[in-house]
Design a protein around this motif. Structure first.
Motif, mmCIF file in Angstrom:
data_model
loop_
_atom_site.group_PDB
_atom_site.id
_atom_site.type_symbol
_atom_site.label_atom_id
_atom_site.label_comp_id
_atom_site.label_asym_id
_atom_site.label_seq_id
_atom_site.Cartn_x
_atom_site.Cartn_y
_atom_site.Cartn_z
ATOM 1 N N TRP A 14 0.720 -1.526 -0.094
ATOM 2 C CA TRP A 14 0.055 0.174 -0.288
ATOM 3 C C TRP A 14 0.877 1.490 -0.318
ATOM 4 O O TRP A 14 0.728 2.475 -0.753
ATOM 5 C CB TRP A 14 -0.881 0.671 0.984
ATOM 6 N N ILE A 115 -7.862 -2.882 6.402
ATOM 7 C CA ILE A 115 -7.563 -3.029 4.976
ATOM 8 C C ILE A 115 -7.898 -4.578 4.980
ATOM 9 O O ILE A 115 -8.181 -4.388 3.511
ATOM 10 C CB ILE A 115 -5.975 -2.160 4.670
ATOM 11 N N SER A 116 -7.985 -5.485 5.123
ATOM 12 C CA SER A 116 -7.919 -6.642 4.678
ATOM 13 C C SER A 116 -8.104 -7.055 6.717
ATOM 14 O O SER A 116 -8.428 -7.015 7.257
ATOM 15 C CB SER A 116 -6.454 -7.933 4.760
ATOM 16 N N GLU A 122 -4.122 -2.572 14.061
ATOM 17 C CA GLU A 122 -3.193 -1.318 13.133
ATOM 18 C C GLU A 122 -2.997 -0.219 14.122
ATOM 19 O O GLU A 122 -3.509 0.344 15.431
ATOM 20 C CB GLU A 122 -4.474 -0.624 12.308
#
Length: 131
Positions: A14, A115-116, A122
């Motif tokens: 990313w 994001i997944s 995070e």
């Protein structure tokens, strides 16, 4: 004259797509981008294990800090974005392992997703490097 900017990259897919770096240092200040528990192949590290994922995040953060001349002991603030606050103790244990001797200010915030779907946490960090 302003201080030069130093940047570190982890190779996460990313970074180039979105246009950001893993860590940025300007003068004594360091900012570390939100970091998920990615394995060496770009997949999810330790699926389903909140403590192992948090530990992996700190490993990635530590490497980025070294790249800009800082260490985990320079961190003054962390933010943990978690997909299930019921795992707060596991995330907290990993945080405590890293920061028992130099605790920063911190927040743990539950969010709907990352994001997944396999990522459970995070972590962002801010550091200040004393000269």
């Amino acid at each position: 004259m302003s201080a030069p900017v130093r940047r570190a990259f982890s190779g996460a897919p990313w970074e180039a797509k979105v246009g950001y770096c893993r860590a940025l240092r300007r003068g004594a200040h360091v900012w570390v981008t939100g970091t998920v528990a990615m394995d060496e192949k770009g997949g999810v590290f330790a699926p389903g294990d909140p403590q192992a994922q948090a530990r992996r995040c700190f490993e990635i953060i530590a490497a980025a800090l070294v790249d800009v001349g800082a260490t985990l002991s320079d961190i003054v603030r962390t933010r943990m974005f978690v997909t299930d606050i019921d795992h707060w103790e596991a995330f907290g244990r990993a945080h405590g392992e890293v920061f028992s001797d130099h605790p920063p200010a911190t927040s743990m915030i539950e969010i709907s997703r990352l994001i997944s779907p396999g990522f459970l946490v995070e972590i962002e960090a801010d550091a200040f490097v004393d000269d």
